[in-house]
Design an enzyme around this catalytic site. Structure first.
Site, PDB file in Angstrom:
ATOM      1  N   SER A  15       2.191   6.193   1.183  1.00 41.47           N
ATOM      2  CA  SER A  15       2.719   7.198   2.100  1.00 41.47           C
ATOM      3  C   SER A  15       1.951   8.513   2.000  1.00 41.47           C
ATOM      4  O   SER A  15       1.318   8.821   0.988  1.00 41.47           O
ATOM      5  CB  SER A  15       4.197   7.468   1.808  1.00 41.47           C
ATOM      6  OG  SER A  15       4.935   6.271   1.793  1.00 41.47           O
TER       7      SER A  15
HETATM    8  N1  SAH Z   1       6.228   3.679  -1.883  1.00 43.10           N
HETATM    9  C1  SAH Z   1       4.903   3.137  -1.588  1.00 43.10           C
HETATM   10  C2  SAH Z   1       4.645   3.007  -0.101  1.00 43.10           C
HETATM   11  C3  SAH Z   1       5.065   1.704   0.297  1.00 43.10           C
HETATM   12  S1  SAH Z   1       4.723   1.060   1.895  1.00 43.10           S
HETATM   13  C4  SAH Z   1       3.821   3.928  -2.260  1.00 43.10           C
HETATM   14  O1  SAH Z   1       4.118   4.956  -2.866  1.00 43.10           O
HETATM   15  O2  SAH Z   1       2.673   3.491  -2.195  1.00 43.10           O
HETATM   16  C5  SAH Z   1       6.158   0.026   1.979  1.00 43.10           C
HETATM   17  C6  SAH Z   1       6.170  -1.155   1.051  1.00 43.10           C
HETATM   18  O3  SAH Z   1       7.429  -1.798   1.258  1.00 43.10           O
HETATM   19  C7  SAH Z   1       5.115  -2.200   1.333  1.00 43.10           C
HETATM   20  O4  SAH Z   1       4.366  -2.440   0.178  1.00 43.10           O
HETATM   21  C8  SAH Z   1       5.921  -3.438   1.734  1.00 43.10           C
HETATM   22  O5  SAH Z   1       5.350  -4.653   1.317  1.00 43.10           O
HETATM   23  C9  SAH Z   1       7.252  -3.178   1.060  1.00 43.10           C
HETATM   24  N2  SAH Z   1       8.417  -3.896   1.594  1.00 43.10           N
HETATM   25  C10 SAH Z   1       8.671  -4.244   2.882  1.00 43.10           C
HETATM   26  N3  SAH Z   1       9.852  -4.894   2.959  1.00 43.10           N
HETATM   27  C11 SAH Z   1      10.363  -4.945   1.696  1.00 43.10           C
HETATM   28  C12 SAH Z   1      11.537  -5.496   1.119  1.00 43.10           C
HETATM   29  N4  SAH Z   1      12.468  -6.148   1.853  1.00 43.10           N
HETATM   30  N5  SAH Z   1      11.721  -5.364  -0.211  1.00 43.10           N
HETATM   31  C13 SAH Z   1      10.802  -4.733  -0.991  1.00 43.10           C
HETATM   32  N6  SAH Z   1       9.659  -4.209  -0.505  1.00 43.10           N
HETATM   33  C14 SAH Z   1       9.436  -4.312   0.819  1.00 43.10           C
END
Ligand code: SAH
Length: 220
Positions: free
Chosen positions: A71
């Site tokens: 993000s």
């Molecule tokens: N917080 C992260 C940004 C993540 S982007 C950082 O600091 O880099 C969102 C993430 O959520 C992705 O990696 C995606 O694979 C994950 N995601 C999507 N659906 C999800 C679910 N049901 N449970 C856990 N993770 C999930």
């Protein structure tokens, strides 16, 4: 847990000063001193793909592989501030991705539990966080929609992928008085960043805070 003494130290302090601690365009400044300190400490460049090293402190999300992103720094800081994390708090994060948001939370909370649905990303984040010395962050691969009942209730919950509604299991696993921050909205459109607060009687208040763009929360 990481020091300010690295080749990107200046770029990181500039990121905080210009993008986070002062108002920029129409977005409000982040003012919580602990959040700002954590953003100054954690080396975002350690969490981005080598190809994007030069952009590690720019005002944007970056690809981390598997169609996912780390993000934008401001959004990480802003959402963290909304959580009002104290040093004795147990926090749940859904969507570990690179592990960067978890590291920021790890600087502020007693313990962070974080769930990532894509196993390779979960493994990568886990070893990165271990390499950086975070002993108070536990990563697991799985569907975060369901939360992590074994470690509930949580003082706060942050969801960094967008569901189209607030997941009931996460409401159930939030402590009374607890705060949850998540983007809510239809797949691949802008979402409403929502602050959910749980009252002592178990009911919740919802407040829409700003428009954001996150990858969708997917189900297993
Ligand atoms: N917080 C992260 C940004 C993540 S982007 C950082 O600091 O880099 C969102 C993430 O959520 C992705 O990696 C995606 O694979 C994950 N995601 C999507 N659906 C999800 C679910 N049901 N449970 C856990 N993770 C999930």
């Amino acid at each position: 847990m990481t020091s300010g003494d690295d080749p990107f130290s200046k770029a990181r302090q500039r990121m905080v000063d210009d993008q986070i601690a002062s108002p920029f365009d129409s977005r409000p400044a982040v003012t919580d001193a602990r959040v700002i300190e954590a953003m100054r400490m954690v080396q975002r460049h350690r969490f981005v793909d080598e190809r994007y090293l030069d952009l590690a402190y720019s005002d944007r999300p970056l690809p981390i592989g598997h169609g996912q992103t780390i993000s934008q720094p401001y959004i990480v800081a802003f959402m963290t501030e909304l959580l009002e994390v104290s040093p004795d708090h147990i926090v749940l994060e859904i969507g570990t991705g690179s592990g960067y948001q978890a590291a920021i939370l790890g600087e502020l909370a007693k313990h962070v539990y974080t769930i990532e649905i894509l196993e390779p990303l979960a493994k990568q984040a886990e070893s990165k966080l271990e390499e950086l010395g975070y002993e108070n962050i536990t990563v697991k691969a799985g569907d975060g929609y369901l939360g992590w009942p074994e470690h509930a209730p949580f003082d706060s919950i942050i969801v960094t992928a967008a569901p189209d509604h607030v997941p009931q299991p996460l409401i159930d696993q939030l402590k009374p008085g607890g705060r949850m921050v998540l983007p809510v909205g239809p797949v691949w459109s802008t979402q409403k960043l929502t602050l959910v607060t749980k009252k002592d009687d178990g009911t919740v208040d919802k407040e829409v805070v700003m428009a954001v763009g996150f990858v969708p929360l997917v189900r297993e």
